[in-house]
Design a protein around this motif. Structure first.
Motif, short mmCIF file in Angstrom:
data_model
loop_
_atom_site.label_atom_id
_atom_site.label_comp_id
_atom_site.label_asym_id
_atom_site.label_seq_id
_atom_site.Cartn_x
_atom_site.Cartn_y
_atom_site.Cartn_z
N VAL A 128 0.92 -1.06 0.04
CA VAL A 128 -0.12 0.11 0.08
C VAL A 128 0.93 1.28 0.02
CG1 VAL A 128 -1.69 1.38 1.44
CG2 VAL A 128 -1.94 -0.82 0.98
N GLY A 129 2.05 1.22 0.99
CA GLY A 129 2.86 2.22 0.68
C GLY A 129 3.64 2.54 -0.52
N VAL A 130 4.04 1.45 -1.16
CA VAL A 130 4.73 1.57 -2.26
C VAL A 130 3.56 2.25 -3.42
CG1 VAL A 130 5.33 0.16 -4.37
CG2 VAL A 130 6.13 -0.53 -2.32
N TYR A 131 2.39 1.70 -3.54
CA TYR A 131 1.70 2.11 -4.57
C TYR A 131 1.02 3.68 -4.33
CZ TYR A 131 1.19 -1.52 -8.01
OH TYR A 131 1.59 -2.60 -8.82
N THR A 132 0.90 3.84 -3.13
CA THR A 132 0.37 5.23 -2.72
C THR A 132 1.43 6.25 -3.05
OG1 THR A 132 -0.98 4.17 -1.02
CG2 THR A 132 -0.99 6.49 -0.83
N THR A 133 2.52 6.28 -2.57
CA THR A 133 3.42 7.19 -2.84
C THR A 133 3.82 7.10 -4.45
OG1 THR A 133 5.56 8.18 -2.23
CG2 THR A 133 5.42 5.84 -2.26
N ALA A 134 3.70 6.08 -4.99
CA ALA A 134 4.09 5.86 -6.46
C ALA A 134 2.98 6.83 -7.27
CB ALA A 134 4.27 4.43 -6.84
N ALA A 159 -2.77 -0.61 13.18
CA ALA A 159 -2.88 0.46 12.60
C ALA A 159 -1.40 1.18 12.53
CB ALA A 159 -3.78 1.55 12.92
N TRP A 160 -0.54 1.11 13.59
CA TRP A 160 0.64 1.54 13.84
C TRP A 160 1.72 0.68 13.00
CZ3 TRP A 160 1.90 6.17 15.48
CH2 TRP A 160 3.03 6.55 15.86
N GLY A 161 1.64 -0.64 13.11
CA GLY A 161 2.47 -1.42 12.88
C GLY A 161 2.45 -1.10 11.21
N SER A 162 1.17 -1.17 10.58
CA SER A 162 0.90 -1.10 9.31
C SER A 162 1.25 0.28 8.57
CB SER A 162 -0.51 -1.46 8.84
OG SER A 162 -0.91 -2.62 9.22
N MET A 163 1.36 1.34 9.33
CA MET A 163 1.90 2.66 9.09
C MET A 163 3.21 2.56 8.81
SD MET A 163 1.75 6.01 11.20
CE MET A 163 3.40 5.59 11.88
N LEU A 164 3.99 1.94 9.79
CA LEU A 164 5.32 1.83 9.61
C LEU A 164 5.67 0.86 8.29
CD1 LEU A 164 6.17 1.24 13.48
CD2 LEU A 164 6.69 3.37 11.88
N ALA A 165 5.06 -0.26 8.02
CA ALA A 165 5.28 -0.92 6.92
C ALA A 165 5.15 -0.27 5.78
CB ALA A 165 4.40 -2.21 6.86
N SER A 218 3.99 13.18 -0.34
CA SER A 218 3.55 11.89 -0.61
C SER A 218 3.86 10.67 0.24
CB SER A 218 3.85 11.51 -2.02
OG SER A 218 5.25 11.21 -2.18
N VAL A 219 5.34 10.67 0.80
CA VAL A 219 5.60 9.81 1.67
C VAL A 219 4.79 9.48 2.85
CG1 VAL A 219 7.54 9.01 3.11
CG2 VAL A 219 7.95 9.68 0.67
N PRO A 220 4.74 10.82 3.88
CA PRO A 220 3.94 10.61 4.91
C PRO A 220 2.48 10.18 4.73
CG PRO A 220 5.22 12.51 4.86
CD PRO A 220 5.34 12.13 3.63
N ALA A 221 1.73 10.51 3.44
CA ALA A 221 0.50 10.23 3.25
C ALA A 221 0.30 9.02 2.84
CB ALA A 221 0.10 11.08 1.91
#
Lengths: 314, 284, 251
Positions: A42-48, A186-192, A60-63
């Motif tokens: 999710v992090g990969v695709y969102t920031t991309a 949520a916290w762990g997934s946010m970090l991932a 974009s990274v924090p988002a």
């Protein structure tokens, strides 16, 4: 060899960060999550997606991290109501479903993924790029560590230990186990997701191969081998990821006995063996004896959960 | 639409066999056997191996099935047995490990190129405007036979009786001198057989790839839970329902989203009605 | 005070708690006695939200607890101990007490983490309270020992101490002196009486008749899910139906 080391180490450190965020859920709180890598995705695709549409990196990274955390909320709801092995199945399913969706949506580039993701310092010579990113990855690991510690020290951490040790007792002290587990997820997934965001800006493209649900087991193998502590989790995950990443370059050193695809298969066989053999050597199971999971069979409960009794009403 | 139902039923038989295997292990050992996928993949490839060796379909099938039974028993003896008294999560992690080891050993052995059986079971007929491939008819019939056979074993044989004893009350079973090791060994042999059949059916209708089992895991778990973990008729019914459901659903959405359907069904079930259709009360 | 009205609990097709209407008055220690299998612990489980009631009402100071999850029951002011004490084994005695007093809401715990001065002062206050609580239940010597190193009786005391950290309105104790040596039992009894004096409604399930006689002002008797008798301790133990239910049991 020198040319490869920074790259390998960067991958290793990033996986170390992933191991840390997974251990927060698994080792520290006792939540079985086999789908952690999906949030990396999710992090990969969102920031991309965001940066391809012109959003600057510092936004974009924090988002991406926040989106990752939000995506975990439905999983938290499930985690509160399901015990270990059922939750495990649901988390794998979640990761697989997510992967399939991202693989097929037009807006995420379909099977070919997204290319041309902005790479900071992308025009610099390779050596500089590699070294700088190595430090960035180390920084990310430190940041993840710091954020995990922030979350688990103090009163929140005490509550988490309480929930990990004895859920009914924690409930009778007013703790909503559901809320705490959701928070942890949520916290762990946010970090991932944060790790994923960094990763994609290093590598320059996004593809669903990067987070096949099976990859979560790199991390599990890391925690199983390294132990369920913070240090064990990141060292174990980093070691496995580093070793595996290094094997991708064996061919360049004249080791041509196995093709790349064959090597990939060997890596998975190794992961499987690591899982089986480490379990063998730790008879009390993955997590320390006092966890609820190892008491799954011998129920100490004089206060059965509402669900258990509910379903007993045939 | 009817075509989808028909196609789905054939697929559903395969999933039903897998779900049956999952239910069997869950009934006697109380944990989800994640290596079921690998056993099916192995079953498919073992029959392929038989074909490479003998070039006659009936020998290939026989060899494949026999080897599948052996594999099931070996899996139990080597991997599962040391953990029989371990916590359920340990067993689950270990079977995940087994899944990886088997799947990728197969990948190493046969590579990632697609393989097909040479059984000559092609062609189709049309019944009332609906296409029925011969393969689908034959596999469905055999699958039903296999399920009936399993039911017979469960209700009339000594093994079945011992399995049910272990499933209902392990402590009592021990007192009644049911040998847990032996019963489990043969249970896994049976599971191997069913997996072998499922793999064989897969190969008859589609090309083999090393990940075929892994991708069938989600739907089969959904099917097993839908029918009720531990209920054997439920597993079969669940399988058919899942198969049909997924086929019908792909009329609405592209086929690639099938895993998402399985996931949604699975989660909804676990949250709303964990015992599925026919299961005993279960603590989720 | 805690009140149940016509409470019914079913397991499978069977009613295990049948039309139970009981009161646990504030400022009193009320005993709940009866032979094994009478449904006493189930009643506690139901009141505290671990088991669903089929019908009937549960009220704390007039406020309904029906359908509340355990943690919400706790927030409503009910605390309980379990038949086998439930510990946070990896924490010390003191930490067990601190956790009990710490904010229960996950969100507020989470937010506090980011306000370090506030967090520090909160921890200091809690630690002081925890020390006082440890002294009150008599666990000062072992307050830095890990919970899993405590003896059975000490674990019971810790459970009570933990419950008290929440300053509950209702305290339900499930066999607080079972298997505990007489000296420790007297200590526990004294503690329980002091708690009641503070205005808490204390309910105690016990099989130890001596304890019940000495400490409970009011007693309810249950047998096979139904209420058998209710009255003062002396009163109740003379009733023929109660004696019969215990058939050759206690003194």
């Amino acid at each position: 060899m020198n040319a490869y080391l920074p790259g390998i180490a960067t991958v290793a450190l990033m996986y170390g960060a992933l191991g840390l965020s997974l251990n927060l859920q698994v080792g520290r709180t006792g939540i079985i999550n086999f789908g952690h890598i999906a949030f990396f995705g999710v992090g990969v695709y969102t920031t991309a997606l965001l940066s391809l549409h012109g959003i600057p990196l510092w936004l974009s990274v924090p988002a991406a991290a926040v989106v990752g955390g939000l995506c975990a909320l439905p999983l938290g709801w499930a985690a509160a109501r399901l015990t270990s092995h059922y939750l495990a199945i649901v988390t794998i399913g979640f990761a697989e479903a997510l992967r399939v969706i991202l693989l097929n949506l037009e807006v995420t580039g379909g099977p070919s993924g997204l290319v041309g993701v902005p790479r900071p310092l992308g025009d610099a010579p390779l050596e500089t790029y590699s070294m700088v990113w190595l430090f960035v990855a180390a920084g990310l690991l430190a940041l993840t560590y710091g954020l995990v510690r922030l979350f688990t020290r103090g009163l929140l951490g005490l509550s988490l230990t309480g929930i990990h040790d004895d859920e009914p007792a924690a409930a009778m002290l007013g703790r909503s186990v559901a809320a705490y587990k959701t928070l942890v997820l949520a916290w762990g997934s946010m970090l991932a997701a944060l790790t994923g965001a960094f990763y994609v800006h290093w590598i320059g493209y996004a593809s669903t191969e990067q987070f096949d649900p099976r990859v979560t087991f790199y991390l599990w193998a890391g925690i199983v081998v390294g132990g369920a502590s913070n240090a064990g989790a990141w060292l174990g995950s980093a070691a496995i990821a580093g070793l595996f990443e290094a094997t991708r370059f064996l061919g360049d050193f004249g080791f041509t006995a196995l093709s790349e695809t064959q090597l990939a298969s060997v890596r998975w066989i190794v992961i499987g063996l690591v899982l089986i053999l480490t379990m063998r050597l730790r008879p009390q199971g993955l997590l320390p004896v006092r966890t609820r999971l190892s008491r799954a069979g011998a129920s100490r409960s004089t206060a059965p959960t509402a669900r258990e009794r509910e379903s007993a009403d045939a | 639409m009817i075509q989808a139902v028909v196609n789905g039923t054939a697929d559903g038989m395969l999933i039903g066999l897998m779900a049956l295997g999952i239910s069997l292990v869950y009934a006697v050992q109380k944990f989800p056997n994640v290596s079921q996928g690998a056993l099916v993949t192995a079953g498919a490839y073992l029959t392929y191996l038989g074909q490479e060796l003998t070039h006659r379909w009936y020998l290939a099938v026989a060899l494949g099935l026999v080897l599948s039974v052996a594999l099931g028993m070996a899996a139990y003896q080597v991997v599962i047995r040391p953990f029989v008294t371990a916590p359920l999560m340990t067993l689950m992690i270990v079977t995940i490990g087994l899944e990886f080891v088997l799947d990728y050993t197969i990948a190493l052995g046969w590579g990632n190129s697609l393989r097909t059986y040479d059984f000559g079971l092609t062609g189709q007929t049309t019944v009332g405007g609906v296409y029925l491939t011969h393969a689908a008819v034959v596999t469905s019939a055999v699958a039903l036979l296999a399920m009936a056979g399993t039911a017979v074993v469960l209700t009339r044989s000594r093994l079945g009786r011992d399995m049910r004893a272990l499933s209902d009350d392990p402590a009592l079973a021990q007192v009644a001198r049911v040998s847990r090791q032996r019963t489990l060994l043969f249970t896994w042999g049976l599971v191997g057989l069913l997996a072998g059949l499922a793999g064989l059916f897969f190969g008859v209708k589609a090309q083999l790839t090393p990940t075929l089992g892994w991708h069938l895991l989600l739907p089969s778990f959904a099917a097993a839970i839908l029918g009720g973990l531990g209920s054997f008729t439920g597993a079969i019914l669940g399988g058919v329902l899942m198969g049909v459901g997924m086929e019908v659903f792909s009329l609405l959405l592209p086929t690639v989203y099938k895993p998402a359907v399985a996931f949604v069904v699975l989660t909804a079930l676990l949250l709303a009605r964990p015992r599925g259709l026919f299961g005993k009360a279960v603590r989720v | 005070m805690l009140e149940t009205r016509e409470l019914n609990v079913r397991f499978g097709g069977m009613r295990v708690v049948k039309d139970i209407s009981l009161t646990f008055a504030a400022g009193q220690v009320t005993g709940l006695i009866g032979p094994n299998g009478a449904g006493k612990t189930t009643l506690f489980d139901c009141v505290t939200g671990f088991v669903k009631a089929h019908s009937g009402a549960v009220l704390v100071d007039g406020r309904s607890l029906r359908r509340l999850a355990p943690h919400l029951v706790a927030v409503a002011g009910v605390a309980r101990t379990f038949q086998t004490p439930r510990m946070f084994d990896s924490l010390t005695t003191l930490e067990n007490l601190v956790v009990a007093g710490a904010p229960a809401s996950s969100l507020s715990s989470f937010l506090t983490t980011f306000r370090s001065r506030h967090h520090r002062s909160l921890v200091d206050r809690l630690t002081t309270r925890a020390r006082e609580q440890a002294a009150f239940v008599g666990l000062t010597e072992v307050r830095d020992n890990r919970a899993d190193a405590l003896s059975g009786g000490q674990r019971k005391l810790l459970e009570i101490g933990r419950a008290l950290m929440r300053e509950p309105k209702v305290l339900l104790l499930d066999e607080p002196v079972a298997g505990v040596n007489p000296l420790l039992a007297r200590q526990i009894a004294a503690t329980i009486r002091q708690v009641a004096e503070r205005g808490v409604a204390v309910g105690v399930i016990e099989h130890n008749m001596e304890f019940v006689m000495a400490n409970c002002t009011h007693v309810h008797v249950m047998a096979q899910g139904s209420e058998l008798a209710s009255g003062t301790a002396d009163d109740v133990r003379r009733r023929p139906e109660v004696l019969e239910a215990y058939l050759g049991g206690h003194r």
